[in-house]
Scaffold this motif. Structure first.
Motif, PDB file in Angstrom:
ATOM      1  N   GLY A   1       2.172  -5.092   1.026  1.00 42.12           N
ATOM      2  CA  GLY A   1       1.235  -4.579   2.014  1.00 42.12           C
ATOM      3  C   GLY A   1      -0.208  -4.966   1.749  1.00 42.12           C
ATOM      4  O   GLY A   1      -1.123  -4.426   2.374  1.00 42.12           O
ATOM      5  N   GLU A   2      -0.423  -5.912   0.854  1.00 46.28           N
ATOM      6  CA  GLU A   2      -1.792  -6.348   0.573  1.00 46.28           C
ATOM      7  C   GLU A   2      -2.359  -7.096   1.777  1.00 46.28           C
ATOM      8  O   GLU A   2      -1.716  -7.988   2.323  1.00 46.28           O
ATOM      9  CB  GLU A   2      -1.821  -7.260  -0.659  1.00 46.28           C
ATOM     10  N   TRP A   3      -3.561  -6.707   2.199  1.00 46.82           N
ATOM     11  CA  TRP A   3      -4.151  -7.308   3.393  1.00 46.82           C
ATOM     12  C   TRP A   3      -5.499  -7.968   3.144  1.00 46.82           C
ATOM     13  O   TRP A   3      -6.016  -8.692   4.009  1.00 46.82           O
ATOM     14  CB  TRP A   3      -4.344  -6.235   4.455  1.00 46.82           C
ATOM     15  N   GLN A   4      -6.079  -7.760   1.961  1.00 44.18           N
ATOM     16  CA  GLN A   4      -7.449  -8.224   1.722  1.00 44.18           C
ATOM     17  C   GLN A   4      -7.604  -9.743   1.764  1.00 44.18           C
ATOM     18  O   GLN A   4      -8.688 -10.253   2.058  1.00 44.18           O
ATOM     19  CB  GLN A   4      -7.951  -7.705   0.370  1.00 44.18           C
ATOM     20  N   LYS A   5      -6.527 -10.470   1.503  1.00 45.67           N
ATOM     21  CA  LYS A   5      -6.639 -11.928   1.441  1.00 45.67           C
ATOM     22  C   LYS A   5      -6.290 -12.620   2.752  1.00 45.67           C
ATOM     23  O   LYS A   5      -6.239 -13.850   2.824  1.00 45.67           O
ATOM     24  CB  LYS A   5      -5.729 -12.463   0.328  1.00 45.67           C
ATOM     25  N   SER A   6      -6.033 -11.847   3.804  1.00 41.28           N
ATOM     26  CA  SER A   6      -5.693 -12.433   5.099  1.00 41.28           C
ATOM     27  C   SER A   6      -6.574 -11.837   6.177  1.00 41.28           C
ATOM     28  O   SER A   6      -7.111 -10.731   6.019  1.00 41.28           O
ATOM     29  CB  SER A   6      -4.218 -12.168   5.440  1.00 41.28           C
ATOM     30  N   ASN A   7      -6.732 -12.583   7.278  1.00 38.32           N
ATOM     31  CA  ASN A   7      -7.500 -12.044   8.394  1.00 38.32           C
ATOM     32  C   ASN A   7      -6.562 -11.376   9.395  1.00 38.32           C
ATOM     33  O   ASN A   7      -5.342 -11.533   9.341  1.00 38.32           O
ATOM     34  CB  ASN A   7      -8.327 -13.142   9.082  1.00 38.32           C
ATOM     35  N   PHE A   8      -7.159 -10.623  10.306  1.00 41.47           N
ATOM     36  CA  PHE A   8      -6.375  -9.821  11.250  1.00 41.47           C
ATOM     37  C   PHE A   8      -5.451 -10.691  12.085  1.00 41.47           C
ATOM     38  O   PHE A   8      -4.271 -10.377  12.271  1.00 41.47           O
ATOM     39  CB  PHE A   8      -7.340  -9.041  12.145  1.00 41.47           C
ATOM     40  N   HIS A   9      -5.957 -11.808  12.597  1.00 39.89           N
ATOM     41  CA  HIS A   9      -5.156 -12.671  13.470  1.00 39.89           C
ATOM     42  C   HIS A   9      -3.924 -13.183  12.738  1.00 39.89           C
ATOM     43  O   HIS A   9      -2.807 -13.181  13.294  1.00 39.89           O
ATOM     44  CB  HIS A   9      -6.005 -13.842  13.958  1.00 39.89           C
ATOM     45  N   THR A  10      -4.089 -13.610  11.494  1.00 38.19           N
ATOM     46  CA  THR A  10      -2.964 -14.128  10.730  1.00 38.19           C
ATOM     47  C   THR A  10      -1.910 -13.057  10.503  1.00 38.19           C
ATOM     48  O   THR A  10      -0.705 -13.314  10.625  1.00 38.19           O
ATOM     49  CB  THR A  10      -3.446 -14.673   9.376  1.00 38.19           C
ATOM     50  N   LEU A  11      -2.352 -11.839  10.199  1.00 34.01           N
ATOM     51  CA  LEU A  11      -1.410 -10.751   9.968  1.00 34.01           C
ATOM     52  C   LEU A  11      -0.601 -10.443  11.216  1.00 34.01           C
ATOM     53  O   LEU A  11       0.608 -10.181  11.137  1.00 34.01           O
ATOM     54  CB  LEU A  11      -2.156  -9.501   9.499  1.00 34.01           C
ATOM     55  N   VAL A  12      -1.252 -10.482  12.373  1.00 39.65           N
ATOM     56  CA  VAL A  12      -0.536 -10.220  13.616  1.00 39.65           C
ATOM     57  C   VAL A  12       0.463 -11.327  13.914  1.00 39.65           C
ATOM     58  O   VAL A  12       1.630 -11.070  14.256  1.00 39.65           O
ATOM     59  CB  VAL A  12      -1.527 -10.050  14.789  1.00 39.65           C
ATOM     60  N   MET A  13       0.032 -12.559  13.793  1.00 44.71           N
ATOM     61  CA  MET A  13       0.900 -13.696  14.128  1.00 44.71           C
ATOM     62  C   MET A  13       2.097 -13.809  13.194  1.00 44.71           C
ATOM     63  O   MET A  13       3.126 -14.376  13.560  1.00 44.71           O
ATOM     64  CB  MET A  13       0.089 -14.996  14.103  1.00 44.71           C
ATOM     65  N   THR A  14       1.990 -13.285  11.969  1.00 43.73           N
ATOM     66  CA  THR A  14       3.100 -13.358  11.021  1.00 43.73           C
ATOM     67  C   THR A  14       3.903 -12.059  10.971  1.00 43.73           C
ATOM     68  O   THR A  14       4.739 -11.881  10.082  1.00 43.73           O
ATOM     69  CB  THR A  14       2.579 -13.686   9.607  1.00 43.73           C
ATOM     70  N   ASN A  15       3.656 -11.167  11.934  1.00 42.76           N
ATOM     71  CA  ASN A  15       4.372  -9.883  11.986  1.00 42.76           C
ATOM     72  C   ASN A  15       4.247  -9.098  10.687  1.00 42.76           C
ATOM     73  O   ASN A  15       5.203  -8.452  10.230  1.00 42.76           O
ATOM     74  CB  ASN A  15       5.853 -10.100  12.313  1.00 42.76           C
ATOM     75  N   SER A  16       3.064  -9.136  10.080  1.00 43.81           N
ATOM     76  CA  SER A  16       2.847  -8.417   8.820  1.00 43.81           C
ATOM     77  C   SER A  16       2.418  -6.982   9.123  1.00 43.81           C
ATOM     78  O   SER A  16       1.283  -6.566   8.831  1.00 43.81           O
ATOM     79  CB  SER A  16       1.786  -9.143   7.975  1.00 43.81           C
ATOM     80  N   TRP A  17       3.328  -6.204   9.661  1.00 40.67           N
ATOM     81  CA  TRP A  17       2.993  -4.845  10.100  1.00 40.67           C
ATOM     82  C   TRP A  17       2.691  -3.917   8.934  1.00 40.67           C
ATOM     83  O   TRP A  17       1.879  -3.003   9.051  1.00 40.67           O
ATOM     84  CB  TRP A  17       4.141  -4.282  10.941  1.00 40.67           C
ATOM     85  N   ARG A  18       3.322  -4.146   7.786  1.00 43.52           N
ATOM     86  CA  ARG A  18       3.061  -3.301   6.618  1.00 43.52           C
ATOM     87  C   ARG A  18       1.616  -3.473   6.153  1.00 43.52           C
ATOM     88  O   ARG A  18       0.918  -2.493   5.873  1.00 43.52           O
ATOM     89  CB  ARG A  18       4.047  -3.656   5.500  1.00 43.52           C
ATOM     90  N   ALA A  19       1.161  -4.711   6.083  1.00 42.44           N
ATOM     91  CA  ALA A  19      -0.217  -4.976   5.666  1.00 42.44           C
ATOM     92  C   ALA A  19      -1.214  -4.437   6.691  1.00 42.44           C
ATOM     93  O   ALA A  19      -2.258  -3.879   6.326  1.00 42.44           O
ATOM     94  CB  ALA A  19      -0.419  -6.476   5.460  1.00 42.44           C
ATOM     95  N   LEU A  20      -0.905  -4.589   7.971  1.00 43.44           N
ATOM     96  CA  LEU A  20      -1.804  -4.077   9.004  1.00 43.44           C
ATOM     97  C   LEU A  20      -1.879  -2.554   8.968  1.00 43.44           C
ATOM     98  O   LEU A  20      -2.952  -1.972   9.168  1.00 43.44           O
ATOM     99  CB  LEU A  20      -1.320  -4.546  10.382  1.00 43.44           C
ATOM    100  N   ALA A  21      -0.757  -1.905   8.701  1.00 44.33           N
ATOM    101  CA  ALA A  21      -0.760  -0.442   8.610  1.00 44.33           C
ATOM    102  C   ALA A  21      -1.613   0.024   7.437  1.00 44.33           C
ATOM    103  O   ALA A  21      -2.374   1.002   7.545  1.00 44.33           O
ATOM    104  CB  ALA A  21       0.671   0.078   8.469  1.00 44.33           C
ATOM    105  N   ARG A  22      -1.510  -0.665   6.312  1.00 45.30           N
ATOM    106  CA  ARG A  22      -2.334  -0.306   5.153  1.00 45.30           C
ATOM    107  C   ARG A  22      -3.809  -0.583   5.420  1.00 45.30           C
ATOM    108  O   ARG A  22      -4.685   0.188   5.021  1.00 45.30           O
ATOM    109  CB  ARG A  22      -1.872  -1.082   3.916  1.00 45.30           C
ATOM    110  N   MET A  23      -4.090  -1.690   6.093  1.00 47.29           N
ATOM    111  CA  MET A  23      -5.471  -2.011   6.428  1.00 47.29           C
ATOM    112  C   MET A  23      -6.081  -0.934   7.311  1.00 47.29           C
ATOM    113  O   MET A  23      -7.218  -0.491   7.100  1.00 47.29           O
ATOM    114  CB  MET A  23      -5.542  -3.365   7.138  1.00 47.29           C
ATOM    115  N   ALA A  24      -5.327  -0.495   8.323  1.00 50.83           N
ATOM    116  CA  ALA A  24      -5.828   0.539   9.216  1.00 50.83           C
ATOM    117  C   ALA A  24      -6.106   1.835   8.459  1.00 50.83           C
ATOM    118  O   ALA A  24      -7.153   2.467   8.641  1.00 50.83           O
ATOM    119  CB  ALA A  24      -4.814   0.791  10.336  1.00 50.83           C
ATOM    120  N   ARG A  25      -5.204   2.219   7.566  1.00 52.53           N
ATOM    121  CA  ARG A  25      -5.396   3.435   6.775  1.00 52.53           C
ATOM    122  C   ARG A  25      -6.617   3.305   5.877  1.00 52.53           C
ATOM    123  O   ARG A  25      -7.436   4.233   5.778  1.00 52.53           O
ATOM    124  CB  ARG A  25      -4.132   3.689   5.953  1.00 52.53           C
ATOM    125  N   ASP A  26      -6.762   2.171   5.194  1.00 49.59           N
ATOM    126  CA  ASP A  26      -7.900   1.980   4.290  1.00 49.59           C
ATOM    127  C   ASP A  26      -9.222   2.013   5.042  1.00 49.59           C
ATOM    128  O   ASP A  26     -10.233   2.524   4.529  1.00 49.59           O
ATOM    129  CB  ASP A  26      -7.754   0.647   3.542  1.00 49.59           C
TER     130      ASP A  26
END
Length: 455
Positions: free
Chosen positions: A127-152
């Motif tokens: 769920g690490e999100w700090q090394k990726s941008n929002f667009h990349t996370l969405v396009m790769t279906n990285s929902w776990r990382a996006l959920a953690r990013m939103a919480r943080d």
């Protein structure tokens, strides 16, 4: 008995936090939604979830996300002066959130079936999100990382910036639902609305719900009843949102057409969601009764007419379906791809599998990356006894664009089913498919589509 492959259709929240008990566990069906949605077919859930219409098997009426949907108009100076002072620190407390599991069903399947471990594709479930941008996370279906990013981001945001906080809350809950963590989504959404519903005085609460709260959060709050297994309660909650939308549209000042248009669009979206639920409950009559009035508007879209026609196909009313398909055919705004798909679906409903194959093959010559047509073609070929050709069509699509195909659960379900029909090679073929899916898939895949038991 082996499940039959399925035809795809064209077309996704006190000052102190209250952590409520999780609702009853939501048990998913053993098979995925059997129909893909074409981007031309309609407007959305989702859950929506992030789920158009089949020929023979009922499914939810899914719609594509409207990235340009109406938003509340910017407040006028007088409205800004009337805005109440709201300070809700309870919305940003860390205790409002639950930890996200650091494993997923796909990893479980890999651990069970793929040996030695070196053969398993590496999957990031941290769920690490700090090394990726929002667009990349969405396009790769990285929902776990996006959920953690939103919480943080929520816990570090000023509670006075309510618009940002509520927007991040929606992102968090939408990602949790995409991960199929429905119990966790329900708990956190309940925590959110416990804070919002405790706002005093009532006028301030009304102002926030009307002016600031994303409408999608209200839809998701209604969705909690569905995940708890209360489908009739879900319909009641949706009906309340539909009445609210119609009332707000009627009360909108004539000098403010933007607001009226926004609530009208919201009402239409809720109608589609309700129709979807009726479809899932196999109440096709109620679904068409709800959507038919939309076809009598001044300018009904070809996508809407096609959607209603496909409901009639499911219900077995081929004559009514043909009438709506004919009207969609005459629509100058209808794409050729939609027209071809409508013709193919009607041919399938009439048992004209050879004609359906010809139409879909012709469509693929013009649109080689139309994977809905690919899947439907494989089903048409299977219905003619051409099992080998059907498998080849699906495997060719998987090889040409794996990142697009592996997120389509009905596609994977049908390919797994065809492998089972060729029992001599089914086991190894499904293992190879598992490796390919693990290599390209993001988070939230419903692994039952691979037809491989996890226990």
């Amino acid at each position: 008995m082996t499940s039959s492959p399925q035809l795809l259709d064209t077309d996704t929240e006190l000052r102190e936090p209250i952590i409520s008990n999780p609702p009853d566990v939501y048990v998913e069906p053993e098979t995925p939604d059997p129909f893909l949605i074409d981007s031309d077919a309609s407007d959305e859930e989702i859950e929506p979830n992030n789920q158009e219409l089949p020929v023979s098997t009922p499914t939810r009426l899914l719609t594509v996300q409207n990235l340009n949907k109406d938003v509340p108009p910017p407040p006028s100076e007088s409205e800004e002066e009337d805005a109440p002072e709201l300070y809700l620190p309870g919305l940003v407390l860390p205790t409002m959130f639950l930890p996200i599991p650091n494993t997923d069903p796909l990893t479980t399947l890999l651990n069970k079936y793929i040996h030695p471990p070196e053969r398993r594709p590496a999957r990031d479930v941290s769920g690490e999100w700090q090394k990726s941008n929002f667009h990349t996370l969405v396009m790769t279906n990285s929902w776990r990382a996006l959920a953690r990013m939103a919480r943080d981001r929520i816990v570090t945001t000023d509670p006075e910036d309510l618009a940002l906080v509520l927007g991040l809350w929606y992102l968090r809950l939408a990602c949790l639902s995409r991960l199929r963590l429905f119990n966790q989504t329900s708990v956190e959404c309940t925590n959110l609305f416990s804070v919002l519903n405790a706002i005093e005085p009532p006028d301030s609460k009304t102002w926030l719900f009307d002016r600031l709260l994303p409408f999608e959060l209200e839809v998701m709050y209604a969705r909690l009843k569905y995940w708890a297994g209360d489908h009739m309660g879900y319909l009641d909650a949706l009906n309340a949102l539909l009445r609210k939308s119609k009332l707000k549209e009627r009360k909108a000042p004539k000098s403010d057409p933007t607001t009226a248009s926004m609530w009208k669009e919201r009402g239409a979206r809720i109608s589609l969601i309700i129709a979807s639920q009726f479809m899932e409950m196999k109440d096709f009559g109620a679904s068409t009764k709800l959507l038919e009035p939309l076809c009598n508007q001044s300018e009904p879209t070809s996508a809407l007419r096609s959607a209603v026609a496909r409901i009639y196909l499911q219900a077995g009313y081929i004559q009514k379906a043909s009438a709506h398909f004919a009207l969609a055919e005459k629509d100058p705004d209808a794409t050729e791809g939609m027209k071809d798909m409508n013709r193919a679906l009607l041919a399938c409903a009439n048992g004209e599998w050879d004609r359906a194959s010809e139409i879909l093959s012709s469509l693929l010559e013009k649109e080689p990356e139309n994977f809905v047509a690919v899947n439907n073609l494989s089903v048409a070929l299977l219905s003619q006894g051409k099992l080998k050709e059907g498998i080849e069509v699906l495997e060719k699509a998987l090889k040409s664009s794996p990142s697009s195909v592996v997120v389509a659960e009905p596609f994977l379900f049908n390919l797994s089913t065809l492998y089972e029909l060729r029992s001599a090679t089914a086991a190894q073929k499904k293992l190879d498919l598992l490796l390919e899916v693990a290599k390209w898939s993001g988070d939230g895949l419903k692994t039952t589509c691979l037809k491989m038991p996890s226990n």
